[in-house]
Design an enzyme around this catalytic site. Structure first.
Site, PDB file in Angstrom:
ATOM      1  N   CYS A  52       0.814  -1.035  -0.063  1.00 54.70           N
ATOM      2  CA  CYS A  52       0.038   0.175  -0.050  1.00 54.70           C
ATOM      3  C   CYS A  52       0.868   1.164   0.085  1.00 54.70           C
ATOM      4  CB  CYS A  52      -0.962   0.021   1.385  1.00 54.70           C
ATOM      5  SG  CYS A  52      -1.715   1.562   1.578  1.00 54.70           S
ATOM      6  N   CYS A  55       0.347   3.395   3.338  1.00 48.97           N
ATOM      7  CA  CYS A  55       0.877   2.782   4.844  1.00 48.97           C
ATOM      8  C   CYS A  55       2.215   3.483   5.362  1.00 48.97           C
ATOM      9  CB  CYS A  55       1.125   1.345   4.612  1.00 48.97           C
ATOM     10  SG  CYS A  55      -0.466   0.380   5.010  1.00 48.97           S
ATOM     11  N   HIS A 115      -4.040   0.688   8.186  1.00 47.80           N
ATOM     12  CA  HIS A 115      -4.894   0.212   6.679  1.00 47.80           C
ATOM     13  C   HIS A 115      -6.049  -0.078   6.933  1.00 47.80           C
ATOM     14  CE1 HIS A 115      -4.262  -0.862   2.450  1.00 47.80           C
ATOM     15  NE2 HIS A 115      -4.841  -1.773   2.710  1.00 47.80           N
ATOM     16  N   ASN A 155     -13.450   9.710  -0.636  1.00 47.39           N
ATOM     17  CA  ASN A 155     -14.399   8.902  -1.403  1.00 47.39           C
ATOM     18  C   ASN A 155     -14.055   7.601  -0.765  1.00 47.39           C
ATOM     19  OD1 ASN A 155     -15.336  10.412  -3.378  1.00 47.39           O
ATOM     20  ND2 ASN A 155     -13.482  10.274  -4.426  1.00 47.39           N
ATOM     21  N   SER A 163      -9.347   4.468  -4.932  1.00 48.58           N
ATOM     22  CA  SER A 163      -8.295   3.542  -5.514  1.00 48.58           C
ATOM     23  C   SER A 163      -7.399   2.545  -4.402  1.00 48.58           C
ATOM     24  CB  SER A 163      -7.218   4.225  -6.266  1.00 48.58           C
ATOM     25  OG  SER A 163      -6.819   5.431  -5.569  1.00 48.58           O
ATOM     26  N   HIS A 166      -6.958   2.220   1.999  1.00 48.21           N
ATOM     27  CA  HIS A 166      -6.429   2.764   3.262  1.00 48.21           C
ATOM     28  C   HIS A 166      -7.281   3.979   3.468  1.00 48.21           C
ATOM     29  CE1 HIS A 166      -2.828   3.435   5.676  1.00 48.21           C
ATOM     30  NE2 HIS A 166      -3.378   4.401   6.162  1.00 48.21           N
ATOM     31  N   HIS A 168      -8.398   7.496   3.948  1.00 48.87           N
ATOM     32  CA  HIS A 168      -7.764   8.517   3.490  1.00 48.87           C
ATOM     33  C   HIS A 168      -8.604   9.609   2.988  1.00 48.87           C
ATOM     34  CE1 HIS A 168      -7.584   6.709  -0.459  1.00 48.87           C
ATOM     35  NE2 HIS A 168      -7.472   7.975  -0.720  1.00 48.87           N
ATOM     36  N   GLN A 170      -8.959  13.530   0.248  1.00 49.31           N
ATOM     37  CA  GLN A 170      -8.156  14.608  -0.497  1.00 49.31           C
ATOM     38  C   GLN A 170      -8.482  16.031   0.101  1.00 49.31           C
ATOM     39  OE1 GLN A 170      -7.846  13.311  -4.618  1.00 49.31           O
ATOM     40  NE2 GLN A 170      -9.107  11.722  -4.133  1.00 49.31           N
ATOM     41  N   GLN A 325     -34.094  11.776  -9.484  1.00 46.30           N
ATOM     42  CA  GLN A 325     -35.619  11.041  -9.207  1.00 46.30           C
ATOM     43  C   GLN A 325     -35.287  10.013  -8.286  1.00 46.30           C
ATOM     44  OE1 GLN A 325     -36.412   7.542  -9.938  1.00 46.30           O
ATOM     45  NE2 GLN A 325     -38.545   7.891  -9.058  1.00 46.30           N
TER      46      GLN A 325
HETATM   47 ZN   LIG Z   1      -2.307   1.075   3.695  1.00 47.48          ZN
END
Ligand SMILES: [Zn+2]
Ligand SMILES: [Zn+2]
Ligand SMILES: [Zn+2]
Length: 349
Positions: A52, A55, A115, A155, A163, A166, A168, A170, A325
């Site tokens: 990752c 991490c 993670h 997100n 993506s 982990h 997080h 933005q 709707q």
């Molecule tokens: Zn991670």
């Protein structure tokens, strides 16, 4: 307004923040219940993943190595959508081909070295660390003389296109105000001028009186499914006090925000006993150095799930071409979110 008609008859509801409309079709929920509540296979994530790029101690795509951080950690996105120092240009051909250069900074912020640790499973102290870094980043980026808007957003989940699992978020700082905050600013301003009052202060008071769309609250904040919600379980988090951004928190408000974030995200996870996907983000005052007394601090949670962990709402057809709707009314969605517990399903003994 006749509350029972709103549960029976097709109608449109107005969003006073954006001035958009949503079509509500409550009669369609009388259709046979097609989606059974399925639980997806539980994906057990490790506390540390050597592959990752978020991490602690791991190498990122551009070769930089993360420090062995033990709380939160923010850095400039290695694949940033916006860049500082973008050369200025402007083009306009008859008002039809119009373009302008855009300068910005894109940051990535890890909530925890773990993670596998999402906000609903973090302690209040750990969420407090996240809020203090959000506040510091908002202040630091907002103080840059060319930055007019700072957007903090998360997100969560593969459904939302995250993506990396982990936990997080933005943070994008722009030289221009994005469209949605521009619409909201106009509405806050017009409302204040017309009524000598604040749109969200008045709206929150109304929701707390009625109660039918309120999910949870504490002394500092409340979460409601807005009357005009588009997504099935969309919520609006509002401060009870009128202020415009995180660096204006009064004593105790950061802790109260941690509490309300934890409670609403636990409810979301418990609803379908899954790690509930969503896009969420804070809407705070513009950062061009002017005062924005009309702005009211709030956040939106926009989750795509409809009636189980695997049934997603799609915005297609009429929604792409006409209006959004929905079938399940905001009131019945609120009832379901209120009925679930505030102890995370994975923490139940
Ligand atoms: Zn991670
Ligand atoms: Zn207000
Ligand atoms: Zn907003």
């Amino acid at each position: 307004m006749d509350a029972s008609l709103l549960q029976q008859v097709p109608h449109r509801r107005f969003n006073p923040l954006t001035r958009d409309w949503v079509l509500v079709s409550p009669h369609r929920t009388k259709r046979p219940w097609l989606g059974k509540v399925e639980k997806p296979a539980t994906t057990d994530l490790p506390a540390y993943d050597p592959t990752c790029y978020l991490c602690p101690g791991n190498e990122r795509a551009d070769g930089a190595r993360n420090p062995k951080y033990n709380s939160t950690f923010a850095f400039d996105n290695d694949f940033a959508a916006l860049l500082p120092g973008t050369p200025a240009f402007e083009g306009d051909e008859g008002g039809l081909l119009v373009a302008r250069s855009e300068q910005g900074i894109c940051r990535v912020m890890c909530f925890s070295p773990r993670h596998d640790l999402t906000i609903p499973r973090m302690s209040l102290a750990e969420i407090g660390e996240v809020i203090s870094l959000w506040t510091a980043e908002f202040r630091r980026l907002g103080e840059l003389d060319w930055v007019r808007h700072v957007q903090i957003f998360e997100n969560r989940g593969a459904l939302m296109g995250a993506s990396n699992p982990h936990p997080h978020c933005q943070i994008w700082a722009n030289a221009s105000m994005p469209d949605m905050p521009v619409k909201e600013l106009r509405s806050f301003r017009d409302y204040r001028e017309a009524k000598k009052s604040c749109l969200l202060c008045d709206y929150l008071r109304l929701e707390l009186q009625r109660g039918e769309r309120v999910i949870c609250e504490n002394d500092g904040f409340a979460v409601v499914i807005p009357f005009w919600a588009v997504w099935p379980f969309e919520t609006l988090l509002m401060s009870k006090r009128h202020f415009a951004s995180m660096e204006q928190f009064a004593a105790g408000e950061s802790g109260l925000l941690a509490d309300i974030l934890r409670r609403i995200t636990i409810r979301y996870d418990n609803l379908f006993e899954t790690s509930f996907p969503y896009s969420m983000g804070f809407h705070q005052r513009p950062t061009d150095g002017q005062a924005y007394p009309e702005w009211h601090f709030h956040a939106h949670f926009l989750p795509p799930l409809l009636r189980s962990a695997t049934v997603q709402k799609f915005m297609v057809g009429y929604e792409m071409l006409g209006n959004p709707q929905r079938d399940i009314t905001p009131e019945s969605a609120a009832k379901r979110l209120r009925e679930v517990a505030e102890i995370h399903y994975l923490d139940r003994v």
